[in-house]
Design a protein around this motif. Structure first.
Motif, short mmCIF file in Angstrom:
data_model
loop_
_atom_site.label_atom_id
_atom_site.label_comp_id
_atom_site.label_asym_id
_atom_site.label_seq_id
_atom_site.Cartn_x
_atom_site.Cartn_y
_atom_site.Cartn_z
N THR A 162 0.71 -1.06 -0.20
CA THR A 162 -0.24 -0.09 0.20
C THR A 162 0.58 1.37 0.22
O THR A 162 1.70 2.00 0.78
CB THR A 162 -0.53 -0.20 1.18
N THR A 218 -3.98 1.12 -2.92
CA THR A 218 -3.88 -0.28 -2.19
C THR A 218 -2.97 -1.34 -3.40
O THR A 218 -2.89 -0.75 -4.17
CB THR A 218 -4.79 -0.60 -1.71
N THR A 227 -4.45 7.54 -0.79
CA THR A 227 -3.03 6.30 -0.19
C THR A 227 -3.85 5.11 -1.38
O THR A 227 -5.30 5.48 -2.20
CB THR A 227 -4.22 5.59 1.05
#
Length: 115
Positions: free
Chosen positions: A33, A52, A50
């Motif tokens: 991630t 993943t 973010t």
């Protein structure tokens, strides 16, 4: 050990755009991630975006709709496209990779947005 090297920071006027890149070493990039954080002068570090390993993304409320995080596993690189920049986006931007108990950080790249 993963080494992360950020690039693409600089000085831009409000309303402008920048694209940050973070190149990672090693051959396990795709399982991590990847995060972008930033730290404004005199403030704590803030999680900005973010992505993943599966490509799901998440953003801080303050940047949603203006920033886009993406990754190119073939190039071991994660990007942060920043549009409609504001003076409050000023800070040092850090790349971070996470997998289970492994957590690595880059040295950061400065972004300065002038009003």
């Amino acid at each position: 050990q993963v080494q992360l090297v950020e690039s693409g920071g600089g000085l831009v006027q409000a309303g402008g755009s920048l694209r940050l890149s973070c190149a990672a070493s090693g051959n396990a990039f795709s399982i991590y991630t990847m995060n972008w954080h930033r730290q404004a002068p005199g403030k704590g570090r803030e999680l900005v975006a973010t992505i993943t390993s599966g490509g799901s993304t998440n953003y801080a409320v303050s940047v949603k709709g203006r920033f886009t995080i993406s990754r190119d596993n073939a190039k071991n690189t994660v990007y942060l496209q920043m549009n409609s920049l504001k003076p409050e986006d000023t800070g040092v931007y850090y790349c971070n990779s996470v997998y289970r108990n492994l957590n690595f950080w880059g040295q950061g790249t400065q972004v300065t947005v002038s009003s």
